[in-house]
Write a protein that holds these residues in place. Structure first.
Motif, mmCIF file in Angstrom:
data_model
loop_
_atom_site.group_PDB
_atom_site.id
_atom_site.type_symbol
_atom_site.label_atom_id
_atom_site.label_comp_id
_atom_site.label_asym_id
_atom_site.label_seq_id
_atom_site.Cartn_x
_atom_site.Cartn_y
_atom_site.Cartn_z
ATOM 1 N N ALA A 68 0.839 -1.202 0.000
ATOM 2 C CA ALA A 68 0.000 0.000 0.000
ATOM 3 C C ALA A 68 0.875 1.254 0.000
ATOM 4 C CB ALA A 68 -0.930 -0.011 1.212
ATOM 5 N N SER A 69 1.943 1.232 0.796
ATOM 6 C CA SER A 69 2.872 2.366 0.831
ATOM 7 C C SER A 69 3.545 2.555 -0.519
ATOM 8 C CB SER A 69 3.938 2.136 1.912
ATOM 9 O OG SER A 69 3.349 2.046 3.192
ATOM 10 N N SER A 70 3.864 1.439 -1.181
ATOM 11 C CA SER A 70 4.487 1.518 -2.504
ATOM 12 C C SER A 70 3.543 2.137 -3.523
ATOM 13 C CB SER A 70 4.911 0.117 -2.976
ATOM 14 O OG SER A 70 5.941 -0.401 -2.165
ATOM 15 N N MET A 71 2.254 1.832 -3.411
ATOM 16 C CA MET A 71 1.273 2.438 -4.314
ATOM 17 C C MET A 71 1.305 3.955 -4.189
ATOM 18 S SD MET A 71 -1.985 -0.170 -3.972
ATOM 19 C CE MET A 71 -3.085 0.847 -4.976
ATOM 20 N N ALA A 72 1.338 4.435 -2.947
ATOM 21 C CA ALA A 72 1.375 5.886 -2.715
ATOM 22 C C ALA A 72 2.662 6.483 -3.293
ATOM 23 C CB ALA A 72 1.272 6.185 -1.224
ATOM 24 N N PHE A 73 3.779 5.788 -3.080
ATOM 25 C CA PHE A 73 5.071 6.282 -3.568
ATOM 26 C C PHE A 73 5.090 6.356 -5.098
ATOM 27 C CE2 PHE A 73 9.419 5.484 -5.065
ATOM 28 C CZ PHE A 73 10.090 6.524 -4.456
ATOM 29 N N MET A 74 4.569 5.312 -5.757
ATOM 30 C CA MET A 74 4.578 5.292 -7.222
ATOM 31 C C MET A 74 3.696 6.392 -7.815
ATOM 32 S SD MET A 74 4.709 1.263 -8.357
ATOM 33 C CE MET A 74 3.630 0.562 -7.126
ATOM 34 N N VAL A 75 2.538 6.611 -7.212
ATOM 35 C CA VAL A 75 1.651 7.681 -7.682
ATOM 36 C C VAL A 75 2.313 9.038 -7.486
ATOM 37 C CG1 VAL A 75 -0.533 8.871 -7.273
ATOM 38 C CG2 VAL A 75 -0.481 6.374 -7.368
ATOM 39 N N ALA A 76 2.935 9.227 -6.336
ATOM 40 C CA ALA A 76 3.607 10.498 -6.050
ATOM 41 C C ALA A 76 4.698 10.792 -7.083
ATOM 42 C CB ALA A 76 4.198 10.467 -4.647
ATOM 43 N N ASP A 127 3.228 11.498 0.969
ATOM 44 C CA ASP A 127 2.338 11.630 2.125
ATOM 45 C C ASP A 127 1.003 12.258 1.755
ATOM 46 O OD1 ASP A 127 4.194 10.496 3.837
ATOM 47 O OD2 ASP A 127 5.110 12.425 4.345
ATOM 48 N N ASP A 128 0.921 12.824 0.548
ATOM 49 C CA ASP A 128 -0.327 13.444 0.079
ATOM 50 C C ASP A 128 -1.119 12.526 -0.837
ATOM 51 O OD1 ASP A 128 0.137 15.800 1.470
ATOM 52 O OD2 ASP A 128 1.323 16.663 -0.167
ATOM 53 N N VAL A 129 -0.749 11.230 -0.868
ATOM 54 C CA VAL A 129 -1.464 10.237 -1.669
ATOM 55 C C VAL A 129 -2.155 9.245 -0.737
ATOM 56 C CG1 VAL A 129 -1.311 8.460 -3.441
ATOM 57 C CG2 VAL A 129 0.237 10.442 -3.519
ATOM 58 N N LEU A 130 -3.486 9.194 -0.821
ATOM 59 C CA LEU A 130 -4.273 8.230 -0.050
ATOM 60 C C LEU A 130 -4.538 7.006 -0.908
ATOM 61 C CD1 LEU A 130 -6.719 10.798 1.572
ATOM 62 C CD2 LEU A 130 -4.822 9.625 2.705
ATOM 63 N N VAL A 131 -4.598 5.833 -0.269
ATOM 64 C CA VAL A 131 -4.672 4.558 -0.987
ATOM 65 C C VAL A 131 -5.902 3.784 -0.554
ATOM 66 C CG1 VAL A 131 -3.463 2.389 -1.462
ATOM 67 C CG2 VAL A 131 -2.140 4.492 -1.069
ATOM 68 N N CYS A 132 -6.634 3.230 -1.515
ATOM 69 C CA CYS A 132 -7.779 2.380 -1.208
ATOM 70 C C CYS A 132 -7.756 1.131 -2.080
ATOM 71 C CB CYS A 132 -9.096 3.122 -1.441
ATOM 72 S SG CYS A 132 -9.395 4.457 -0.268
ATOM 73 N N SER A 133 -8.238 0.035 -1.535
ATOM 74 C CA SER A 133 -8.351 -1.217 -2.276
ATOM 75 C C SER A 133 -9.678 -1.866 -1.956
ATOM 76 C CB SER A 133 -7.212 -2.181 -1.900
ATOM 77 O OG SER A 133 -5.939 -1.647 -2.212
ATOM 78 N N THR A 134 -10.202 -2.667 -2.883
ATOM 79 C CA THR A 134 -11.447 -3.390 -2.652
ATOM 80 C C THR A 134 -11.452 -4.657 -3.490
ATOM 81 O OG1 THR A 134 -13.867 -3.253 -2.700
ATOM 82 C CG2 THR A 134 -12.695 -2.096 -4.450
ATOM 83 N N GLY A 135 -11.982 -5.734 -2.915
ATOM 84 C CA GLY A 135 -12.013 -7.004 -3.627
ATOM 85 C C GLY A 135 -11.833 -8.174 -2.679
ATOM 86 N N VAL A 136 -11.130 -9.201 -3.123
ATOM 87 C CA VAL A 136 -10.953 -10.423 -2.341
ATOM 88 C C VAL A 136 -9.997 -10.189 -1.182
ATOM 89 C CG1 VAL A 136 -10.156 -12.819 -2.432
ATOM 90 C CG2 VAL A 136 -11.425 -11.855 -4.355
#
Length: 406
Positions: free
Chosen positions: A92-100, A108-117
């Motif tokens: 999840a932290s990596s997702m924020a870093f890649m988007v940034a 720190d200004d990227v919020l992360v959400c996931s949904t599914g299995v």
């Protein structure tokens, strides 16, 4: 007359917001990755699941939201990144870093959400692909794609926008949401993302979101289950240019009422899209001694599986309604309770003074044959009301959830 106007739109209706939705391969075919981006750093507020088992993105966002600011939200569907341990948190932290990195903003200004299995680690190579594509596709027209990309078992997208006037300045609030199963009062298995270009203080934003969540997403039920990933996030970038909205002002009331409409609309759309649902159900509890009693009573009834199945079977079994009222924890007198069933086909009283009252079964069946049903419970002991929303429980709910992972 309302102080706002409902318009066609979503999260990109407010000034300065872009969005995208793409297919990255986490799901088999449909869009599964979305980004919502503000051109200017925004004030941020959020509400999260009350489940003690929280997905990695929820744990991460609960820390990030303390700053009160954000500029982007990244969302994947098809995988909840829940019960995935330290690896899940790092992903999840990596997702924020890649988007940034892609958007040239602070991680720190990227919020992360996931949904599914639940219980499956993220396929990070596909996540990286999704972030690459979604970053490139950001646009003012991307709200619809984002609304599609966040869906799981939903059968339609949930989008809404309103225009309001704040001291002569035109401002907008827009939203998208997902949710179809694991929907229970006190958040649901749902994600909701709200944007506004109104300038509002952080304290006022927090208050408005908290109070509208209580009266919207916390008042819906499909199946009584609560997810590990439930999240509502709101971003306010202030680009409408209005004087800052503060608490306890006329401008705050305008903003609050518009936000309440947005969140209620999305909540009701989630309830209407319940897994296997054939009917939308509204429970109205009126004349309760306190607001809390009205809320307890309405949520208990809308969450009752026996009430849900009776609505599915078009059976005016009011005994299930009063039983759910009885174990709700609300204060009331049984001898004062009246119950009505209502739809476009009319209204009929099925319980009076807490007991049997003769009614026309054929008329009741006709009322319950409609797609939208209202249960009205009059406690006759006070002046407080509450509304809750849900759906029936059908055979298809079992079919859908019996093979969810396949």
């Amino acid at each position: 007359m309302e102080d706002f106007e409902v318009i066609e739109g979503n999260v990109t209706s407010p000034k300065g917001f872009l969005a995208s939705g793409v297919f990255a391969g986490i799901k088999k075919a449909k869009k599964d990755f979305a980004i919502i981006y503000s051109e200017k750093k925004a004030k941020a507020a959020a509400a999260f699941t009350t489940n003690k088992v929280k997905a990695a993105p929820v744990i991460l966002d609960m820390e990030k939201i303390k700053s009160g600011e954000a500029q982007a939200i990244v969302v994947n569907s098809g995988n909840a990144n829940a019960c995935t341990g330290q690896k899940g948190y790092e992903d999840a932290s990596s997702m924020a870093f890649m988007v940034a990195e892609k958007l040239n903003i602070d991680k720190d200004d990227v919020l992360v959400c996931s949904t599914g299995v639940i219980g499956v680690t993220l396929p990070m190579e596909k996540v990286a692909k999704g972030i690459e594509l979604a970053s490139q596709e950001l646009s003012k027209d991307g709200g619809k794609d984002a609304a599609e990309a966040i869906l799981t078992t939903d059968t339609f997208t949930k989008e809404v926008a309103v225009k309001l006037n704040i001291e002569g300045y035109e401002a907008y609030i827009g939203g998208i949401a997902k949710g179809s199963g694991m929907i229970s009062p006190n958040m649901a298995t749902m994600l909701s993302f709200i944007t506004t270009d109104a300038d509002i203080s952080k304290k006022a934003l927090d208050k408005a979101l908290k109070e509208t969540v209580k009266r919207s997403y916390n008042m819906i039920s499909v199946d009584g289950d609560m997810s590990t990933n439930d999240t509502v996030i709101m971003l306010a970038n202030g680009m409408a240019g209005n004087p800052t909205i503060e608490e306890d002002t006329h401008e705050y009331e305008i903003f609050y009422n518009a936000l309440l409409y947005v969140n209620k609309h999305l909540a009701k759309q989630i309830a209407k899209d319940g897994e296997g649902a054939t009917k939308f159900m509204e429970v109205s509890v009126v004349n309760a001694p306190t607001e809390d009693d009205a809320i307890l009573a309405s949520k208990s009834i809308v969450n009752s599986n026996l009430v849900k199945t009776a609505i599915f079977g078009e059976d005016a079994n009011w005994g299930r309604i009063i039983a759910a009222l009885g174990y709700s924890g609300a204060n009331f007198s049984q001898d004062a309770v009246d119950i009505y069933l209502k739809s476009n086909k009319g209204i009929i009283k099925v319980c009076e003074n807490g007991g049997y009252v003769p009614f026309n079964e054929d008329k009741a069946k006709e009322i319950l044959s409609e797609k939208e049903i209202s249960i009205v419970v009059d406690l006759n002991v006070g002046k407080y009301d509450a509304l809750a929303w849900g759906c029936d429980l059908s055979y298809d709910y079992v079919k859908i959830n019996g093979s969810y992972r396949t």
